[in-house]
Design a protein around this motif. Structure first.
Motif, short mmCIF file in Angstrom:
data_model
loop_
_atom_site.label_atom_id
_atom_site.label_comp_id
_atom_site.label_asym_id
_atom_site.label_seq_id
_atom_site.Cartn_x
_atom_site.Cartn_y
_atom_site.Cartn_z
N VAL A 93 0.85 -1.21 0.00
CA VAL A 93 0.00 0.00 0.00
C VAL A 93 0.88 1.25 0.00
O VAL A 93 0.68 2.19 -0.77
CB VAL A 93 -0.95 0.01 1.23
N ALA A 94 1.90 1.24 0.85
CA ALA A 94 2.79 2.40 0.96
C ALA A 94 3.59 2.60 -0.32
O ALA A 94 3.74 3.73 -0.80
CB ALA A 94 3.73 2.22 2.15
N ALA A 95 4.07 1.50 -0.89
CA ALA A 95 4.90 1.59 -2.10
C ALA A 95 4.08 2.11 -3.27
O ALA A 95 4.54 2.94 -4.05
CB ALA A 95 5.50 0.23 -2.41
N ARG A 96 2.83 1.64 -3.39
CA ARG A 96 1.97 2.15 -4.48
C ARG A 96 1.71 3.64 -4.30
O ARG A 96 1.71 4.40 -5.25
CB ARG A 96 0.63 1.40 -4.49
N ALA A 97 1.50 4.04 -3.05
CA ALA A 97 1.27 5.47 -2.79
C ALA A 97 2.51 6.26 -3.18
O ALA A 97 2.41 7.32 -3.80
CB ALA A 97 0.93 5.68 -1.32
N ALA A 98 3.68 5.74 -2.85
CA ALA A 98 4.93 6.45 -3.18
C ALA A 98 5.09 6.58 -4.70
O ALA A 98 5.56 7.61 -5.19
CB ALA A 98 6.12 5.72 -2.57
N GLN A 99 4.67 5.56 -5.43
CA GLN A 99 4.76 5.62 -6.90
C GLN A 99 3.94 6.77 -7.47
O GLN A 99 4.30 7.35 -8.48
CB GLN A 99 4.29 4.30 -7.52
N GLY A 100 2.84 7.10 -6.79
CA GLY A 100 2.01 8.21 -7.24
C GLY A 100 2.45 9.55 -6.67
O GLY A 100 1.80 10.57 -6.90
N ARG A 101 3.53 9.54 -5.90
CA ARG A 101 4.00 10.78 -5.27
C ARG A 101 5.44 11.06 -5.72
O ARG A 101 5.71 11.04 -6.91
CB ARG A 101 3.89 10.66 -3.75
N ARG A 102 6.36 11.25 -4.77
CA ARG A 102 7.73 11.62 -5.15
C ARG A 102 8.66 10.41 -5.22
O ARG A 102 9.87 10.55 -5.25
CB ARG A 102 8.25 12.69 -4.17
N LYS A 103 8.07 9.22 -5.15
CA LYS A 103 8.80 7.96 -5.34
C LYS A 103 9.88 7.68 -4.29
O LYS A 103 10.88 7.04 -4.56
CB LYS A 103 9.44 7.91 -6.74
N LYS A 104 9.62 8.21 -3.07
CA LYS A 104 10.56 7.93 -1.99
C LYS A 104 9.83 7.20 -0.87
O LYS A 104 8.73 7.61 -0.48
CB LYS A 104 11.12 9.25 -1.43
N LEU A 105 10.45 6.15 -0.37
CA LEU A 105 9.80 5.39 0.70
C LEU A 105 10.79 5.16 1.84
O LEU A 105 11.88 4.64 1.62
CB LEU A 105 9.29 4.05 0.15
N ALA A 106 10.39 5.54 3.04
CA ALA A 106 11.20 5.26 4.22
C ALA A 106 10.49 4.20 5.05
O ALA A 106 9.33 4.39 5.44
CB ALA A 106 11.40 6.52 5.05
N SER A 107 11.14 3.08 5.27
CA SER A 107 10.57 2.04 6.12
C SER A 107 11.20 2.18 7.50
O SER A 107 12.42 2.20 7.63
CB SER A 107 10.86 0.66 5.52
N VAL A 108 10.36 2.29 8.50
CA VAL A 108 10.84 2.58 9.85
C VAL A 108 10.70 1.36 10.75
O VAL A 108 9.63 0.74 10.81
CB VAL A 108 10.07 3.78 10.43
N ASP A 109 11.78 1.02 11.43
CA ASP A 109 11.75 -0.17 12.29
C ASP A 109 12.74 0.00 13.45
O ASP A 109 13.30 1.08 13.63
CB ASP A 109 12.08 -1.43 11.47
N LYS A 110 12.93 -1.05 14.20
CA LYS A 110 13.94 -1.05 15.26
C LYS A 110 14.73 -2.35 15.10
O LYS A 110 14.79 -3.19 16.01
CB LYS A 110 13.24 -0.93 16.63
N ALA A 111 15.30 -2.50 13.89
CA ALA A 111 15.94 -3.77 13.52
C ALA A 111 17.22 -4.04 14.29
O ALA A 111 17.73 -5.16 14.27
CB ALA A 111 16.20 -3.79 12.02
#
Ligand code: IPM
Ligand code: MG
Length: 354
Positions: A169-187
């Protein structure tokens, strides 16, 4: 079109802000020739008072039978007793889970007119336009928990499919925006986060190679959100990290009263609510900012009813009203005399009516 929108106003300022959302939707219906029905049902504390349950069966059935749910807020001091068996918030979690609403979209937009309302410096806020996609039906909120008087625990569990569907869902949204995706975790600490990062990396390189991706630790993300918020486009993260980061992000927009949200699942039905709570301290004073709810109604029009023109009309109306200098107390700065909840709703509804 005809649509049924279940209205679950809830507690505190919930009913006050929801009334203004309905007003604006009614204005949309009149202007564009739609017919919306607004059946109401109890949820949260007021539902506990009447039925003993935060989510009565009739309320959930109504949600299932509707095209969308407009939700206010739940909770308050009256139901805060730590030893209570039922809590208002459970009602909201049950609807999210029951309707399978795993993706929570929380757009954070800084209106140029409100830059002064934020506690951050204007140059930090310029150009901020973030979409936070919060996972909504997993993680600590839904993991096994045990509550004792000497020992208690909650567990954070994620599975590959749960991670994949929300990241998509987030990646598709990013494709329709500025094409940047930050995945946030505590890996660096959590096993569930290491799975999150592995699954996210695999999925994005397989299906979304056009995106510019970064993995950010949640503590660092909290810092970057106030140091360089304009560099973010779409952020995707697990349930509780998303809860915390979006309250923080609301401060970029000047007020909790400005942030809308959409909770979506596989189908079109969604739940739309402001990200703020019941604000018991101002409930009944008619000063709450209804714009987060009104902007949630715009998301409802877009995502559940497919009415993009109407959604945009509501968003443009909000921008126009702000440009005119209309402010509720939470976003008023020196020299601006605040208007009431109802006056703000009236102003947007009138603007939509054209
Ligand atoms: C939110 C709220 C809820 C949450 C509460 C009311 C259960 O804080 O929607 O952000 O934690 O999800
Ligand atoms: Mg929250």
């Amino acid at each position: 079109m005809k649509a049924t929108i279940a209205v679950l106003a809830g507690d505190g300022i919930g009913p006050e802000v929801v009334a203004e959302g309905i007003k604006v939707l009614q204005s949309v219906a009149t202007r564009y020739g739609h017919s919306f029905a607004f059946p109401q049902a109890l949820v949260g504390g007021c539902a506990i008072d009447v039925t003993g349950k935060p989510l009565p069966t009739e309320t959930f059935s109504l949600c299932q039978a509707s095209d969308a749910v407009l939700f206010g807020a739940v909770g308050g001091p009256k139901w805060d007793d730590p030893s209570a068996k039922v809590r208002p918030e459970q009602g909201l979690l049950e609807i999210r889970k029951g309707l399978g609403l795993f993706a929570n979209l929380r757009p954070v937009r800084v209106y140029p007119q409100l830059v002064e309302a934020s506690t951050l410096r204007p140059e930090v806020l310029r150009g901020v336009d973030i979409l936070v996609v919060r996972e909504l039906t997993g993680g600590l909120y839904f993991g096994e928990r045990q509550e004792g008087t000497e020992r208690a625990y909650d567990t954070m569990v994620y599975t590959r499919p749960e991670i994949e569907r929300v990241v998509r869902v987030a990646a598709r949204a990013a494709q329709g925006r500025r094409k940047k995706l930050a995945s946030v975790d505590k890996a660096n600490i959590l096993a569930s986060s290491r799975l999150w990062r592995r699954v996210t990396t695999e999925l994005l390189s397989r299906e979304f190679s056009d995106l510019q991706v970064e993995h950010v630790l949640v503590d660092a993300c909290a810092m970057y959100l106030i140091r360089r918020p304009a560099t973010f486009d779409v952020i995707v993260t697990e349930n509780m990290f998303g809860d915390i980061l979006t309250d923080e992000a609301a401060m970029l927009a000047g007020s909790m009263g400005m942030l809308p949200s959409a909770s979506l699942g596989e189908g079109r039905r969604g739940l739309y609510e402001p990200i703020h709570g019941t604000a018991p301290d101002i409930a009944g004073k008619h000063i709450a900012n209804p714009l987060a709810t009104i902007l949630s109604c715009a998301m409802l029009l877009r995502h559940s009813l497919g009415l993009e023109v109407e959604a945009k009309a509501v968003e443009d109306a909000v921008a126009a009203i702000l440009a005119e200098g209309k402010r509720t107390v939470d976003i008023a700065t020196k020299g601006e005399s605040p208007i009431s909840t109802v006056q703000m709703g009236d102003a947007v509804a009138r603007q939509v009516a054209g």
